[in-house]
Design a protein around this motif. Sequence first.
Motif, PDB file in Angstrom:
ATOM      1  N   SER A  78     -18.099  26.439  16.472  1.00  0.00           N
ATOM      2  CA  SER A  78     -17.707  27.042  17.747  1.00  0.00           C
ATOM      3  C   SER A  78     -18.883  27.095  18.722  1.00  0.00           C
ATOM      4  O   SER A  78     -18.691  27.022  19.943  1.00  0.00           O
ATOM      5  N   THR A  79     -20.109  27.190  18.187  1.00  0.00           N
ATOM      6  CA  THR A  79     -21.293  27.146  19.055  1.00  0.00           C
ATOM      7  C   THR A  79     -21.338  25.826  19.812  1.00  0.00           C
ATOM      8  O   THR A  79     -21.500  25.797  21.042  1.00  0.00           O
ATOM      9  N   ILE A  80     -21.188  24.729  19.094  1.00  0.00           N
ATOM     10  CA  ILE A  80     -21.251  23.409  19.715  1.00  0.00           C
ATOM     11  C   ILE A  80     -20.043  23.185  20.621  1.00  0.00           C
ATOM     12  O   ILE A  80     -20.171  22.645  21.731  1.00  0.00           O
ATOM     13  N   SER A  81     -18.882  23.618  20.179  1.00  0.00           N
ATOM     14  CA  SER A  81     -17.669  23.480  20.995  1.00  0.00           C
ATOM     15  C   SER A  81     -17.804  24.245  22.305  1.00  0.00           C
ATOM     16  O   SER A  81     -17.463  23.738  23.385  1.00  0.00           O
ATOM     17  N   ASP A  82     -18.304  25.470  22.228  1.00  0.00           N
ATOM     18  CA  ASP A  82     -18.483  26.290  23.433  1.00  0.00           C
ATOM     19  C   ASP A  82     -19.507  25.664  24.380  1.00  0.00           C
ATOM     20  O   ASP A  82     -19.334  25.683  25.612  1.00  0.00           O
ATOM     21  N   LEU A  83     -20.581  25.115  23.823  1.00  0.00           N
ATOM     22  CA  LEU A  83     -21.592  24.468  24.660  1.00  0.00           C
ATOM     23  C   LEU A  83     -20.993  23.252  25.375  1.00  0.00           C
ATOM     24  O   LEU A  83     -21.230  23.047  26.573  1.00  0.00           O
ATOM     25  N   ALA A  84     -20.218  22.465  24.651  1.00  0.00           N
ATOM     26  CA  ALA A  84     -19.578  21.295  25.261  1.00  0.00           C
ATOM     27  C   ALA A  84     -18.618  21.724  26.369  1.00  0.00           C
ATOM     28  O   ALA A  84     -18.588  21.120  27.448  1.00  0.00           O
ATOM     29  N   ASP A  85     -17.856  22.772  26.120  1.00  0.00           N
ATOM     30  CA  ASP A  85     -16.908  23.268  27.131  1.00  0.00           C
ATOM     31  C   ASP A  85     -17.626  23.769  28.377  1.00  0.00           C
ATOM     32  O   ASP A  85     -17.081  23.717  29.485  1.00  0.00           O
ATOM     33  N   ALA A  86     -18.866  24.243  28.192  1.00  0.00           N
ATOM     34  CA  ALA A  86     -19.649  24.746  29.321  1.00  0.00           C
ATOM     35  C   ALA A  86     -20.355  23.633  30.082  1.00  0.00           C
ATOM     36  O   ALA A  86     -21.055  23.898  31.067  1.00  0.00           O
ATOM     37  N   GLY A  87     -20.203  22.394  29.628  1.00  0.00           N
ATOM     38  CA  GLY A  87     -20.821  21.262  30.317  1.00  0.00           C
ATOM     39  C   GLY A  87     -22.175  20.855  29.769  1.00  0.00           C
ATOM     40  O   GLY A  87     -22.860  20.016  30.375  1.00  0.00           O
ATOM     41  N   ILE A  88     -22.561  21.419  28.634  1.00  0.00           N
ATOM     42  CA  ILE A  88     -23.832  21.044  28.020  1.00  0.00           C
ATOM     43  C   ILE A  88     -23.720  19.644  27.428  1.00  0.00           C
ATOM     44  O   ILE A  88     -22.775  19.341  26.699  1.00  0.00           O
ATOM     45  N   THR A  89     -24.683  18.796  27.734  1.00  0.00           N
ATOM     46  CA  THR A  89     -24.667  17.415  27.245  1.00  0.00           C
ATOM     47  C   THR A  89     -25.630  17.187  26.091  1.00  0.00           C
ATOM     48  O   THR A  89     -25.469  16.226  25.332  1.00  0.00           O
ATOM     49  N   HIS A  90     -26.658  18.033  25.974  1.00  0.00           N
ATOM     50  CA  HIS A  90     -27.706  17.825  24.976  1.00  0.00           C
ATOM     51  C   HIS A  90     -28.094  19.151  24.313  1.00  0.00           C
ATOM     52  O   HIS A  90     -28.094  20.194  24.973  1.00  0.00           O
ATOM     53  N   VAL A  91     -28.458  19.062  23.050  1.00  0.00           N
ATOM     54  CA  VAL A  91     -29.111  20.185  22.384  1.00  0.00           C
ATOM     55  C   VAL A  91     -30.436  19.702  21.810  1.00  0.00           C
ATOM     56  O   VAL A  91     -30.532  18.606  21.266  1.00  0.00           O
ATOM     57  N   ARG A  92     -31.453  20.503  21.992  1.00  0.00           N
ATOM     58  CA  ARG A  92     -32.765  20.239  21.387  1.00  0.00           C
ATOM     59  C   ARG A  92     -32.843  21.096  20.127  1.00  0.00           C
ATOM     60  O   ARG A  92     -32.600  22.296  20.161  1.00  0.00           O
ATOM     61  N   ILE A  93     -33.192  20.460  19.009  1.00  0.00           N
ATOM     62  CA  ILE A  93     -33.209  21.161  17.735  1.00  0.00           C
ATOM     63  C   ILE A  93     -34.624  21.167  17.157  1.00  0.00           C
ATOM     64  O   ILE A  93     -35.107  20.126  16.685  1.00  0.00           O
ATOM     65  N   PRO A  94     -35.315  22.300  17.207  1.00  0.00           N
ATOM     66  CA  PRO A  94     -36.622  22.405  16.561  1.00  0.00           C
ATOM     67  C   PRO A  94     -36.484  22.310  15.048  1.00  0.00           C
ATOM     68  O   PRO A  94     -35.605  22.929  14.444  1.00  0.00           O
ATOM     69  N   ILE A  95     -37.358  21.529  14.432  1.00  0.00           N
ATOM     70  CA  ILE A  95     -37.354  21.372  12.978  1.00  0.00           C
ATOM     71  C   ILE A  95     -38.773  21.552  12.452  1.00  0.00           C
ATOM     72  O   ILE A  95     -39.760  21.269  13.144  1.00  0.00           O
ATOM     73  N   GLY A  96     -38.876  22.029  11.208  1.00  0.00           N
ATOM     74  CA  GLY A  96     -40.175  22.231  10.587  1.00  0.00           C
ATOM     75  C   GLY A  96     -40.633  21.017   9.812  1.00  0.00           C
ATOM     76  O   GLY A  96     -39.823  20.190   9.383  1.00  0.00           O
ATOM     77  N   HIS A  97     -41.936  20.916   9.601  1.00  0.00           N
ATOM     78  CA  HIS A  97     -42.467  19.750   8.874  1.00  0.00           C
ATOM     79  C   HIS A  97     -42.072  19.787   7.403  1.00  0.00           C
ATOM     80  O   HIS A  97     -42.248  18.793   6.685  1.00  0.00           O
ATOM     81  N   TRP A  98     -41.516  20.894   6.951  1.00  0.00           N
ATOM     82  CA  TRP A  98     -41.082  21.032   5.562  1.00  0.00           C
ATOM     83  C   TRP A  98     -39.621  20.634   5.360  1.00  0.00           C
ATOM     84  O   TRP A  98     -39.101  20.734   4.257  1.00  0.00           O
ATOM     85  N   ILE A  99     -38.934  20.179   6.405  1.00  0.00           N
ATOM     86  CA  ILE A  99     -37.491  19.950   6.334  1.00  0.00           C
ATOM     87  C   ILE A  99     -37.103  18.876   5.320  1.00  0.00           C
ATOM     88  O   ILE A  99     -35.991  18.890   4.785  1.00  0.00           O
ATOM     89  N   THR A 100     -37.997  17.957   5.017  1.00  0.00           N
ATOM     90  CA  THR A 100     -37.698  16.936   4.007  1.00  0.00           C
ATOM     91  C   THR A 100     -38.199  17.351   2.628  1.00  0.00           C
ATOM     92  O   THR A 100     -38.245  16.535   1.712  1.00  0.00           O
ATOM     93  N   CYS A 101     -38.567  18.642   2.506  1.00  0.00           N
ATOM     94  CA  CYS A 101     -39.095  19.222   1.258  1.00  0.00           C
ATOM     95  C   CYS A 101     -40.506  18.740   0.942  1.00  0.00           C
ATOM     96  O   CYS A 101     -40.936  18.789  -0.216  1.00  0.00           O
ATOM     97  N   ASP A 102     -41.228  18.274   1.964  1.00  0.00           N
ATOM     98  CA  ASP A 102     -42.648  17.957   1.821  1.00  0.00           C
ATOM     99  C   ASP A 102     -43.407  19.276   1.992  1.00  0.00           C
ATOM    100  O   ASP A 102     -43.840  19.635   3.080  1.00  0.00           O
TER     101      ASP A 102
END
Length: 268
Positions: free
Chosen positions: A93-117
Motif C-alpha cells: 500500500s505504501t508503493i500503491s499510495d506513492l504511485a497514486d500521488a504521482g511519485i515516479t521514483h523511490v530512492r532506497i538506501p541500502i547497507g554494505h552488509w545487505i549481501t551478508c558481507d
Amino acid sequence: MRRRPAALLALLAAAAADNALLSASEKPSLKIRGVNLGGWLVLEKWIKPSLFSEWDAFDKKAPKDQWTYCETLGKTECKKRLEQHWDTWVTESTISDLADAGITHVRIPIGHWITCDIADDEPYVCGEWTYLKRVAEWCQKYDVLVWLDLHTAPGSQNGFDNSGHTGDALWDKSMANVNRTLRVVDEIASKVAEDDALSSVTTGFGLLNEPDAGIDYWRMLNYYEDAYATIRRVLGKDVAVYVGDMFNPKKFQLVLGLQGQRAARALK
C-alpha cells in the motif's frame, strides 16, 4: 603517485552532455518526482524513533545507529526485530499510495552488509534482500522506478548514523575498506542483474552516500572510477550513476567542468 581518475570524470561529463547516462525512462522529458524510503533498510533514529524508544534518549550508551542497535540487542534479537521492521515499514500500500500521488521514483538506501558481507567484528545482521526484492516487484506492478543508494561503508564514510556507525569517518584510512566496498558494489549489482523485478525497475545507483569532506579526495575519485566501471560492466549504460560531492560542490564542478570541456572536444 596518486592515480588521477580522468577516465571516470570524462565519462561522467560526456555522458551527462549527450544524455548517455540516462535510460529512456530517465530522459529530461520525464519529470522525476521521487521520495526516499529512508529508515527502512538502514536505520536512522530520527526517521523511526519508535525502534529506539525503550532506551533513555539521554543515555550516552543507548543505541543510536544500526551498529549500536545490533550490538546492544545481540544478533539474534536484532534480526528478529529488524525483520518485523523490514516487513511492515514499507508495504504494498505504501508503493500503491506513492504511485497514486504521482511519485515516479523511490530512492532506497541500502547497507554494505545487505549481501551478508559482514566482518567478524561487525554486529550487523542481514536478510534485507528478500524485502528489497518484494518492494521491487510492487514497484514494477505500480510503474515506480528505483534508485538504489549505497548508504554505508566499512569504517564509515562520514561518521553519521546514516553510515551505519556514528563516530569517526575511517573508510578511507584503509584500502581494505575501499576494496571491500568495491566488492560489495559488484555483489549488489550482480544480484540486481539476476533478479527480474530489480533489473526492470532499477534505473539509478548511488555509489556512496554523503562521503565526508575530510575523506581523501583522490582516493574518493579513484573509488568512484572503479565503482562506476563496475556498474557499467554489470548493469550496462542505461542505469544512471550518481555520486556524492563530499560537501564540496565547487571542487567537483571544477574537475568535472574541465574534463567535460575536453570530452566535448573529443566528441566533435
